[in-house]
Write a protein that holds these residues in place. Structure first.
Motif, PDB file in Angstrom:
ATOM      1  N   ALA A 116       0.834  -1.209   0.000  1.00  0.00           N
ATOM      2  CA  ALA A 116       0.000   0.000   0.000  1.00  0.00           C
ATOM      3  C   ALA A 116       0.866   1.255   0.000  1.00  0.00           C
ATOM      4  O   ALA A 116       0.560   2.240  -0.695  1.00  0.00           O
ATOM      5  N   ASN A 161       2.351   1.705  -3.490  1.00  0.00           N
ATOM      6  CA  ASN A 161       1.304   2.178  -4.399  1.00  0.00           C
ATOM      7  C   ASN A 161       1.010   3.661  -4.177  1.00  0.00           C
ATOM      8  O   ASN A 161       0.811   4.408  -5.138  1.00  0.00           O
ATOM      9  N   ASN A 162       1.020   4.085  -2.925  1.00  0.00           N
ATOM     10  CA  ASN A 162       0.822   5.505  -2.606  1.00  0.00           C
ATOM     11  C   ASN A 162       1.964   6.361  -3.141  1.00  0.00           C
ATOM     12  O   ASN A 162       1.741   7.455  -3.669  1.00  0.00           O
ATOM     13  N   TYR A 163       3.197   5.890  -2.971  1.00  0.00           N
ATOM     14  CA  TYR A 163       4.354   6.644  -3.462  1.00  0.00           C
ATOM     15  C   TYR A 163       4.256   6.829  -4.982  1.00  0.00           C
ATOM     16  O   TYR A 163       4.552   7.897  -5.501  1.00  0.00           O
ATOM     17  N   LYS A 205       1.433   6.643  -6.788  1.00  0.00           N
ATOM     18  CA  LYS A 205       0.250   7.487  -7.050  1.00  0.00           C
ATOM     19  C   LYS A 205       0.579   8.973  -6.877  1.00  0.00           C
ATOM     20  O   LYS A 205       0.162   9.811  -7.654  1.00  0.00           O
ATOM     21  N   HIS A 206       1.351   9.286  -5.850  1.00  0.00           N
ATOM     22  CA  HIS A 206       1.702  10.683  -5.569  1.00  0.00           C
ATOM     23  C   HIS A 206       3.003  11.117  -6.246  1.00  0.00           C
ATOM     24  O   HIS A 206       3.602  12.124  -5.891  1.00  0.00           O
TER      25      HIS A 206
END
Length: 148
Positions: A43, A46-48, A50-51
């Motif tokens: 997660a 995936n956040n890294y 996404k951002h």
């Protein structure tokens, strides 16, 4: 706390899938004497991505540069926000290669920095080490209170 982080040339030359990246980065960044440290998760990665703090994997595979960045992020996020780390890396990458910056970071974490090590990396490493030392002292204090 002394990390024996791998230098750039020691990082895997093969591209890794997400589960391999997680296994590798967590093995490299979690020290046996620190039970409190948070593991890197899918997660988080995936956040890294996404951002835009980490490049998208190519065909679901992560390259050496992404693995190096994840190792640095995992260690530095104990002290700095991901935004601060990314912003600083962005600025540093305008005049240095990922390989050079990562190796300076490893030198610092191994207490082997030299005059070529950018001051900002030196201070970031010192901050991380002070954080770990504080955690260690807190745990020792807790232990001594439980024993008395």
């Amino acid at each position: 706390m002394k990390h024996s982080l791998p230098y750039w040339h020691e990082l895997p030359d093969l591209d890794l899938y997400l589960d391999q990246v997680l296994l590798y980065v967590n093995q490299m960044t979690i020290s046996p004497d620190d039970i409190e440290q948070k593991k890197l998760t899918a997660a988080m990665i995936n956040n890294y991505v996404k951002h835009k703090q980490l490049e998208k994997p190519v065909k679901k595979k992560y390259q050496k540069q992404q693995v190096a960045r994840l190792i640095a992020l995992t260690i530095l996020k104990n002290v700095f926000s991901i935004q601060e780390i990314s912003q600083t890396l962005h600025l540093l990458l305008q005049t240095n290669s990922s390989e050079t910056l990562y190796n300076h970071f490893v030198d610092c974490m191994r207490n082997e920095e030299n005059e070529e090590t950018p001051e900002i990396i030196r201070y970031a490493c010192q901050s991380v080490k002070l954080y770990y030392k504080t955690r260690q002292l807190t745990m020792e204090l807790e232990r001594s209170h439980h024993e008395s």
